[in-house]
Write a protein that holds these residues in place. Structure first.
Motif, PDB file in Angstrom:
ATOM      1  N   ARG A   5      -4.863  52.004   0.952  1.00  0.00           N
ATOM      2  CA  ARG A   5      -5.572  51.706   2.200  1.00  0.00           C
ATOM      3  C   ARG A   5      -5.564  50.202   2.493  1.00  0.00           C
ATOM      4  N   ILE A   6      -4.372  49.647   2.453  1.00  0.00           N
ATOM      5  CA  ILE A   6      -4.208  48.211   2.697  1.00  0.00           C
ATOM      6  C   ILE A   6      -4.315  47.922   4.192  1.00  0.00           C
ATOM      7  N   THR A   7      -5.177  46.998   4.546  1.00  0.00           N
ATOM      8  CA  THR A   7      -5.318  46.588   5.941  1.00  0.00           C
ATOM      9  C   THR A   7      -5.036  45.103   6.138  1.00  0.00           C
ATOM     10  N   SER A   8      -4.817  44.375   5.060  1.00  0.00           N
ATOM     11  CA  SER A   8      -4.557  42.938   5.158  1.00  0.00           C
ATOM     12  C   SER A   8      -3.053  42.676   5.126  1.00  0.00           C
ATOM     13  N   LEU A   9      -2.658  41.463   5.531  1.00  0.00           N
ATOM     14  CA  LEU A   9      -1.237  41.087   5.494  1.00  0.00           C
ATOM     15  C   LEU A   9      -0.799  40.734   4.082  1.00  0.00           C
ATOM     16  N   GLY A  10      -1.634  39.991   3.366  1.00  0.00           N
ATOM     17  CA  GLY A  10      -1.347  39.674   1.967  1.00  0.00           C
ATOM     18  C   GLY A  10      -2.225  40.507   1.066  1.00  0.00           C
ATOM     19  N   PHE A  11      -1.704  40.838  -0.139  1.00  0.00           N
ATOM     20  CA  PHE A  11      -2.542  41.622  -1.047  1.00  0.00           C
ATOM     21  C   PHE A  11      -2.081  41.535  -2.493  1.00  0.00           C
ATOM     22  N   ARG A  12      -0.892  41.006  -2.770  1.00  0.00           N
ATOM     23  CA  ARG A  12      -0.377  41.070  -4.140  1.00  0.00           C
ATOM     24  C   ARG A  12      -0.895  39.942  -5.034  1.00  0.00           C
ATOM     25  N   GLY A  13      -1.393  38.865  -4.430  1.00  0.00           N
ATOM     26  CA  GLY A  13      -1.908  37.767  -5.233  1.00  0.00           C
ATOM     27  C   GLY A  13      -0.837  36.961  -5.920  1.00  0.00           C
ATOM     28  N   GLU A  14       0.388  36.960  -5.389  1.00  0.00           N
ATOM     29  CA  GLU A  14       1.494  36.238  -6.017  1.00  0.00           C
ATOM     30  C   GLU A  14       1.810  34.916  -5.333  1.00  0.00           C
ATOM     31  N   ALA A  15       1.497  34.793  -4.033  1.00  0.00           N
ATOM     32  CA  ALA A  15       2.030  33.684  -3.243  1.00  0.00           C
ATOM     33  C   ALA A  15       1.577  32.328  -3.760  1.00  0.00           C
ATOM     34  N   LEU A  16       0.269  32.098  -3.859  1.00  0.00           N
ATOM     35  CA  LEU A  16      -0.214  30.783  -4.253  1.00  0.00           C
ATOM     36  C   LEU A  16       0.173  30.452  -5.698  1.00  0.00           C
ATOM     37  N   HIS A  17       0.149  31.453  -6.573  1.00  0.00           N
ATOM     38  CA  HIS A  17       0.578  31.199  -7.957  1.00  0.00           C
ATOM     39  C   HIS A  17       2.058  30.816  -7.999  1.00  0.00           C
ATOM     40  N   SER A  18       2.875  31.513  -7.215  1.00  0.00           N
ATOM     41  CA  SER A  18       4.303  31.177  -7.164  1.00  0.00           C
ATOM     42  C   SER A  18       4.516  29.773  -6.609  1.00  0.00           C
ATOM     43  N   LEU A  19       3.748  29.396  -5.592  1.00  0.00           N
ATOM     44  CA  LEU A  19       3.869  28.051  -5.025  1.00  0.00           C
ATOM     45  C   LEU A  19       3.447  26.988  -6.026  1.00  0.00           C
ATOM     46  N   ALA A  20       2.433  27.287  -6.837  1.00  0.00           N
ATOM     47  CA  ALA A  20       2.013  26.330  -7.863  1.00  0.00           C
ATOM     48  C   ALA A  20       3.133  26.092  -8.877  1.00  0.00           C
ATOM     49  N   GLN A  21       3.914  27.139  -9.171  1.00  0.00           N
ATOM     50  CA  GLN A  21       5.015  26.990 -10.122  1.00  0.00           C
ATOM     51  C   GLN A  21       6.202  26.242  -9.538  1.00  0.00           C
ATOM     52  N   LEU A  22       6.447  26.428  -8.225  1.00  0.00           N
ATOM     53  CA  LEU A  22       7.672  25.912  -7.613  1.00  0.00           C
ATOM     54  C   LEU A  22       7.460  24.622  -6.833  1.00  0.00           C
ATOM     55  N   SER A  23       6.221  24.117  -6.779  1.00  0.00           N
ATOM     56  CA  SER A  23       5.951  22.929  -5.970  1.00  0.00           C
ATOM     57  C   SER A  23       4.680  22.259  -6.468  1.00  0.00           C
ATOM     58  N   GLN A  24       4.277  21.223  -5.754  1.00  0.00           N
ATOM     59  CA  GLN A  24       2.957  20.635  -5.964  1.00  0.00           C
ATOM     60  C   GLN A  24       2.035  21.231  -4.898  1.00  0.00           C
ATOM     61  N   LEU A  25       0.996  21.912  -5.340  1.00  0.00           N
ATOM     62  CA  LEU A  25       0.127  22.669  -4.444  1.00  0.00           C
ATOM     63  C   LEU A  25      -1.249  22.039  -4.375  1.00  0.00           C
ATOM     64  N   GLU A  26      -1.716  21.789  -3.139  1.00  0.00           N
ATOM     65  CA  GLU A  26      -3.072  21.298  -2.909  1.00  0.00           C
ATOM     66  C   GLU A  26      -3.723  22.128  -1.797  1.00  0.00           C
TER      67      GLU A  26
END
Length: 559
Positions: free
Chosen positions: A92-113
């Motif tokens: 019953r997903i109603t949001s656009l994001g839901f996997r919880g991967e994006a920000l963690h992946s960005l922290a690994q591949l860049s400098q994230l603030e």
């Protein structure tokens, strides 16, 4: 004897996360996509996106609900999300994001603030390390909302940077991505800059019909038709399932490739070849040959009809039931192409006049009864024929010129599609020098063809429309030239339609207008040519410099 040592081992966690990060964030456009989706999930109505492609840097600012200090500390950890809690939530997903991967992946591949502040409380700035842990936490002054900055993207992954397309190609991908999301969320204000300079903006609108002209050059709002329908087909629930359709009227806009046949589901553009092909097929005999419609379909479906968990980018999904959805798309296109005053500019004129009448009523000098402006079928009245080619038709909003041949061609084509009737030829028509391929073609479309001596063939039946024509033999040769049954129906309709240069009486012209209005696709002939030219009352009034004024004695008058 020692047992052999296995060469298969579990990957270390840092390698696992690095692989996953590269799948989720595969481009600068992917960075923009993930950050924008998070902003929309946070209820943002205004987004400012800044891109520095040469610096591999992206910043997205929104006016959404924001995060507190504790949320910010958790935000970039592996598979952390506020949108999914149990396995049943995946259904019953109603949001656009839901996997919880994006920000963690960005922290690994860049400098994230991230800077963020909720509607209450203070703002915070957090800088993350490569594990997604909060490395630096500072209190900051910031308006409600969130700012996410990604810099030095792929700095530790040189091969990924080298494999990227050129900067102009990346920018085009980002622009297309933002435009696609804007179509799905028409109530959002977008401001996009490149290298600290304004790039483009998208203003909010009531629906996607207001957005599309901002994205496509030379397309105006009046070139488009908007429909919103509840889905009442079997297997669908009209209380929870509905669609919105923005369709380019085929006599006004079409494309050289199917790049603007777009499908969205619950706020996200998706790839759905089955529905895309349904749309193209439904419009195949309304746009010119090798041209494609301008078509945007947004399906709003209950969660149990969608499986988002098919692709990391969530661009490919499973939809069910599919066949009723295809039927709904065909019905929506059919409704959108019908002629009615809802698609005509005179509705604007009527509204303007209505406002003037209301103003005069308030002054007490002129009284009128309220008029129902609900959409009604057009009342076309044949008044004249020009050059024995064009029917002059009058309607409440102005005048139309209707090309008699192609209007009649549209009528006959749809009749042939509904009933392809072959009748006997007595005597048969004899054709000479037909090739085996031409004989095969005539048989394929249902004609009876028999050898009739050396180099001769007897054609013993023909489409009913051609039976009594003097040029029936020439028409049969034309049908033998090739193509499927639909091509044969188009050729038959074209040859059988009233020729330009044929004088018509007023009743004959009226009959064509009445029958043409009832066709499924009245905007164009089967070859995609426009059938009518509209001369609306508003345009005529502007040309002749007519306008309405409020008079002292008569209340309202025309000058």
């Amino acid at each position: 004897m020692d047992s052999p040592v296995s060469t298969i081992q579990s990957l270390p966690p840092d390698v696992v996360h690095r692989i996953a990060a590269g799948e989720v964030i595969d481009s600068i456009a992917a960075v923009v996509r993930e950050l924008v989706e998070n902003a929309l999930d946070a209820g943002a109505t205004r987004l400012e996106i800044e891109i520095w492609p040469q610096q591999w840097r992206v910043r997205v600012a929104d006016n959404g609900e924001g995060m507190n200090r504790e949320d910010l500390i958790q935000a970039a950890r592996s598979h952390t999300t506020s949108k999914i809690h149990t396995i049943t939530d995946l259904d019953r997903i109603t949001s656009l994001g839901f996997r919880g991967e994006a920000l963690h992946s960005l922290a690994q591949l860049s400098q994230l603030e991230i800077w963020s502040r909720g509607s209450a409380g203070e703002g915070w700035r957090v800088k993350y390390n490569a594990l997604g842990e909060a490395d630096i936490i500072d209190a900051v002054a910031i308006a409600s909302g969130t700012i996410v900055e990604v810099s030095h993207l792929f700095e530790t992954w040189a091969l990924r940077r080298q494999g990227f397309p050129s900067p102009p190609q990346q920018l085009r991908a980002i622009q297309t991505l933002i435009q696609d999301i804007a179509l799905c969320h028409p109530d959002i204000t977008w401001k996009v800059s490149q290298d600290s300079r304004p790039w483009f903006t998208i203003s909010p609108g009531k629906n996607a019909q207001s957005i599309l002209p901002q994205l496509l050059r030379d397309v105006q709002v009046n070139d488009l038709c908007f429909r919103q329908l509840a889905l009442e087909q079997e297997g669908l629930n009209p209380e929870s399932d509905n669609l919105e359709l923005v369709l380019g009227l085929p006599d006004r806009c079409h494309r050289g490739k199917p790049d603007w046949v777009k499908i969205a589901v619950n706020g996200r553009l998706v790839q759905c070849p089955e529905l895309e092909n349904t749309a193209i097929a439904a419009m195949s005999r309304t746009v010119p040959n090798k041209r494609y419609p301008v078509f945007f379909l947004h399906l709003h479906l209950s969660c149990d009809r969608i499986d988002w968990n098919r692709h990391p980018a969530k661009s490919q999904i499973y939809l069910h039931p599919l066949k009723p959805l295809q039927e709904a798309v065909q019905q929506a296109i059919s409704d959108a192409l019908k002629l009615s005053d809802i698609t005509l500019p005179q509705a604007v004129h009527q509204e303007r006049v209505g406002q003037l009448l209301k103003a005069s009523e308030k002054s007490g000098s002129y009284q009128v009864s309220p008029k129902n402006n609900a959409p009604t079928p057009l009342e076309l009245k044949a008044v004249a024929q020009i050059r024995q080619t064009y029917i002059v038709a009058e309607h409440p909003g102005g005048l139309w010129l209707v090309e008699q041949h192609i209007a009649h061609e549209r009528i006959l084509y749809e009749e042939l599609c509904d009933r392809w009737q072959l009748v006997p030829l007595d005597p048969p028509i004899i054709l000479n020098h037909l090739t085996p391929k031409e004989v095969e073609q005539l048989i394929r479309i249902g004609l009876d063809v028999d050898p009739f001596g050396e180099g001769l063939h007897a054609i013993r039946n023909a489409p009913q429309l051609l039976q009594q024509r003097e040029d029936c033999a020439e028409a049969l040769r034309e049908l033998a030239a090739g193509g499927d049954l639909e091509t044969a129906q188009v050729a038959t309709a074209c040859r059988s339609a009233i020729r330009n240069g044929t004088p018509l009486t007023i009743p004959e012209m009226q009959d064509i207008l009445d029958r043409w209005q009832r066709t499924r696709n009245p905007h164009t002939c089967p070859h995609g040519r426009p059938i009518y030219l509209s001369l609306e009352e508003t345009s005529l009034a502007r040309f002749f410099r007519r306008h309405w004024v409020i008079g002292k004695s008569h209340g309202i008058q025309e000058c």
